[in-house]
Write a protein that holds these residues in place. Sequence first.
Motif, PDB file in Angstrom:
ATOM      1  N   LYS A  47       0.833  -1.212   0.000  1.00 25.70           N
ATOM      2  CA  LYS A  47       0.000   0.000   0.000  1.00 25.70           C
ATOM      3  C   LYS A  47       0.865   1.259   0.000  1.00 25.70           C
ATOM      4  CE  LYS A  47      -4.124   1.625   2.370  1.00 25.70           C
ATOM      5  NZ  LYS A  47      -5.021   1.386   3.492  1.00 25.70           N
ATOM      6  N   ASP A  48       2.003   1.181   0.675  1.00 27.70           N
ATOM      7  CA  ASP A  48       2.899   2.331   0.771  1.00 27.70           C
ATOM      8  C   ASP A  48       3.655   2.614  -0.529  1.00 27.70           C
ATOM      9  OD1 ASP A  48       2.114   2.731   3.378  1.00 27.70           O
ATOM     10  OD2 ASP A  48       3.881   1.788   4.264  1.00 27.70           O
ATOM     11  N   ILE A  49       3.695   1.641  -1.423  1.00 23.03           N
ATOM     12  CA  ILE A  49       4.403   1.843  -2.693  1.00 23.03           C
ATOM     13  C   ILE A  49       3.549   2.731  -3.587  1.00 23.03           C
ATOM     14  CG2 ILE A  49       5.244   0.710  -4.799  1.00 23.03           C
ATOM     15  CD1 ILE A  49       5.954  -1.713  -3.005  1.00 23.03           C
ATOM     16  N   LYS A  50       4.136   3.780  -4.081  1.00 21.97           N
ATOM     17  CA  LYS A  50       3.400   4.756  -4.907  1.00 21.97           C
ATOM     18  C   LYS A  50       3.529   4.478  -6.401  1.00 21.97           C
ATOM     19  CE  LYS A  50       2.354   7.129  -1.236  1.00 21.97           C
ATOM     20  NZ  LYS A  50       1.433   6.411  -0.427  1.00 21.97           N
ATOM     21  N   LYS A  51       4.586   3.790  -6.811  1.00 18.49           N
ATOM     22  CA  LYS A  51       4.840   3.631  -8.234  1.00 18.49           C
ATOM     23  C   LYS A  51       4.855   2.156  -8.638  1.00 18.49           C
ATOM     24  CE  LYS A  51       8.175   5.245 -11.686  1.00 18.49           C
ATOM     25  NZ  LYS A  51       8.070   4.462 -12.745  1.00 18.49           N
ATOM     26  N   TYR A  52       3.830   1.761  -9.365  1.00 23.23           N
ATOM     27  CA  TYR A  52       3.769   0.425  -9.953  1.00 23.23           C
ATOM     28  C   TYR A  52       3.943   0.564 -11.455  1.00 23.23           C
ATOM     29  CZ  TYR A  52       2.228  -1.692  -5.608  1.00 23.23           C
ATOM     30  OH  TYR A  52       2.185  -2.154  -4.314  1.00 23.23           O
ATOM     31  N   VAL A  53       4.436  -0.487 -12.093  1.00 21.30           N
ATOM     32  CA  VAL A  53       4.624  -0.472 -13.550  1.00 21.30           C
ATOM     33  C   VAL A  53       3.272  -0.387 -14.242  1.00 21.30           C
ATOM     34  CG1 VAL A  53       5.426  -1.839 -15.515  1.00 21.30           C
ATOM     35  CG2 VAL A  53       6.819  -1.687 -13.441  1.00 21.30           C
ATOM     36  N   LEU A  99      -1.137 -11.853  -6.538  1.00 24.12           N
ATOM     37  CA  LEU A  99       0.118 -12.089  -7.247  1.00 24.12           C
ATOM     38  C   LEU A  99       0.719 -10.749  -7.634  1.00 24.12           C
ATOM     39  CD1 LEU A  99       1.268 -14.693  -9.610  1.00 24.12           C
ATOM     40  CD2 LEU A  99       1.159 -12.431 -10.601  1.00 24.12           C
ATOM     41  N   ILE A 100       2.002 -10.611  -7.389  1.00 20.17           N
ATOM     42  CA  ILE A 100       2.732  -9.417  -7.805  1.00 20.17           C
ATOM     43  C   ILE A 100       3.798  -9.890  -8.784  1.00 20.17           C
ATOM     44  CG2 ILE A 100       4.067  -7.400  -7.088  1.00 20.17           C
ATOM     45  CD1 ILE A 100       1.325  -7.645  -5.649  1.00 20.17           C
ATOM     46  N   LEU A 101       3.747  -9.399 -10.002  1.00 24.18           N
ATOM     47  CA  LEU A 101       4.776  -9.725 -10.978  1.00 24.18           C
ATOM     48  C   LEU A 101       5.989  -8.852 -10.674  1.00 24.18           C
ATOM     49  CD1 LEU A 101       5.549 -11.303 -13.547  1.00 24.18           C
ATOM     50  CD2 LEU A 101       4.766  -9.332 -14.848  1.00 24.18           C
ATOM     51  N   MET A 102       7.096  -9.488 -10.381  1.00 24.86           N
ATOM     52  CA  MET A 102       8.360  -8.797 -10.135  1.00 24.86           C
ATOM     53  C   MET A 102       9.189  -8.949 -11.406  1.00 24.86           C
ATOM     54  SD  MET A 102       8.130  -7.613  -7.087  1.00 24.86           S
ATOM     55  CE  MET A 102       7.761  -7.840  -5.372  1.00 24.86           C
ATOM     56  N   SER A 103       9.019  -8.017 -12.301  1.00 24.77           N
ATOM     57  CA  SER A 103       9.630  -8.125 -13.615  1.00 24.77           C
ATOM     58  C   SER A 103      11.145  -7.959 -13.569  1.00 24.77           C
ATOM     59  CB  SER A 103       9.037  -7.075 -14.558  1.00 24.77           C
ATOM     60  OG  SER A 103       9.659  -7.170 -15.825  1.00 24.77           O
ATOM     61  N   ALA A 104      11.835  -8.861 -14.257  1.00 26.46           N
ATOM     62  CA  ALA A 104      13.292  -8.767 -14.381  1.00 26.46           C
ATOM     63  C   ALA A 104      13.677  -7.910 -15.583  1.00 26.46           C
ATOM     64  CB  ALA A 104      13.901 -10.158 -14.494  1.00 26.46           C
ATOM     65  N   ASP A 105      12.680  -7.366 -16.275  1.00 26.46           N
ATOM     66  CA  ASP A 105      12.969  -6.454 -17.381  1.00 26.46           C
ATOM     67  C   ASP A 105      13.604  -5.185 -16.828  1.00 26.46           C
ATOM     68  OD1 ASP A 105      11.928  -7.686 -19.882  1.00 26.46           O
ATOM     69  OD2 ASP A 105      10.042  -7.705 -18.755  1.00 26.46           O
ATOM     70  N   LYS A 106      14.464  -4.582 -17.609  1.00 21.78           N
ATOM     71  CA  LYS A 106      15.128  -3.338 -17.186  1.00 21.78           C
ATOM     72  C   LYS A 106      14.232  -2.122 -17.414  1.00 21.78           C
ATOM     73  CE  LYS A 106      19.156  -5.212 -16.254  1.00 21.78           C
ATOM     74  NZ  LYS A 106      19.329  -5.704 -14.937  1.00 21.78           N
ATOM     75  N   GLU A 107      13.375  -2.209 -18.410  1.00 23.97           N
ATOM     76  CA  GLU A 107      12.528  -1.079 -18.780  1.00 23.97           C
ATOM     77  C   GLU A 107      11.067  -1.369 -18.455  1.00 23.97           C
ATOM     78  OE1 GLU A 107      13.834   1.748 -19.970  1.00 23.97           O
ATOM     79  OE2 GLU A 107      15.823   0.821 -19.843  1.00 23.97           O
ATOM     80  N   GLU A 108      10.369  -0.378 -17.944  1.00 23.24           N
ATOM     81  CA  GLU A 108       8.948  -0.513 -17.630  1.00 23.24           C
ATOM     82  C   GLU A 108       8.134  -0.860 -18.875  1.00 23.24           C
ATOM     83  OE1 GLU A 108       7.051   2.593 -15.407  1.00 23.24           O
ATOM     84  OE2 GLU A 108       8.733   2.740 -14.012  1.00 23.24           O
ATOM     85  N   ALA A 109       8.490  -0.278 -20.009  1.00 20.87           N
ATOM     86  CA  ALA A 109       7.743  -0.520 -21.249  1.00 20.87           C
ATOM     87  C   ALA A 109       7.766  -2.001 -21.618  1.00 20.87           C
ATOM     88  CB  ALA A 109       8.312   0.320 -22.385  1.00 20.87           C
ATOM     89  N   ALA A 110       8.887  -2.664 -21.428  1.00 23.38           N
ATOM     90  CA  ALA A 110       8.990  -4.092 -21.744  1.00 23.38           C
ATOM     91  C   ALA A 110       8.115  -4.912 -20.793  1.00 23.38           C
ATOM     92  CB  ALA A 110      10.439  -4.545 -21.668  1.00 23.38           C
ATOM     93  N   ALA A 111       8.105  -4.545 -19.514  1.00 22.08           N
ATOM     94  CA  ALA A 111       7.276  -5.252 -18.529  1.00 22.08           C
ATOM     95  C   ALA A 111       5.790  -5.073 -18.852  1.00 22.08           C
ATOM     96  CB  ALA A 111       7.581  -4.740 -17.124  1.00 22.08           C
TER      97      ALA A 111
END
Length: 174
Positions: A47-53, A99-111
């Motif tokens: 909840k405290d996280i403000k920025k999700y992909v 479920l939270i996807l923890m993307s190993a992509d470097k760029e948000e656009a790819a995720a």
Amino acid sequence: MKQNLLYLGIALGLLVCTPHALAADAAGDKPAAEAPAAENVVGKALKDIKKYVTSKKPNTKAKYYIYLESASWCGPCNQEMPQVVKAYKEFSKTKQVELILMSADKEEAAAKAFIKKYHGNMPCLLGGSPEAKTVPGFKQAPGIPHATVVDASGKVIKEGHGGIVAEWKSYINL
């Protein structure tokens, strides 16, 4: 002699148990049927996280959380995503598993493109981001796909290959 030992045992039992029972009764307390639920530290951290992909925010009141480390460029990750999305749709109906996807992509656009490709509608963080590092029970795995199932306190229940997401019912008691 045996009878005297029996009486002695009963008397000792009363001496040990009675003060505790009387103190609880005097305070108006009743023995708890079960231990209180653990604080949902995972939900609070999410909840405290403000920025999700993605714009999808996580269910912060779930009893269990699954962190899936995956990436758009990973062959095995792409192979399992249809089953992950199917499982996500099934368990998200319960409102008790997130479920939270923890993307190993470097760029948000790819995720974002990876999730869109499989019509997934799950919250996503970049796995190496400062935000991901604040989530209790999550630690980057040495390889992907990798899934970690935790309870609301962040205690790890199961971790391993990402395929365990599809087997979620065998690790979670609802």
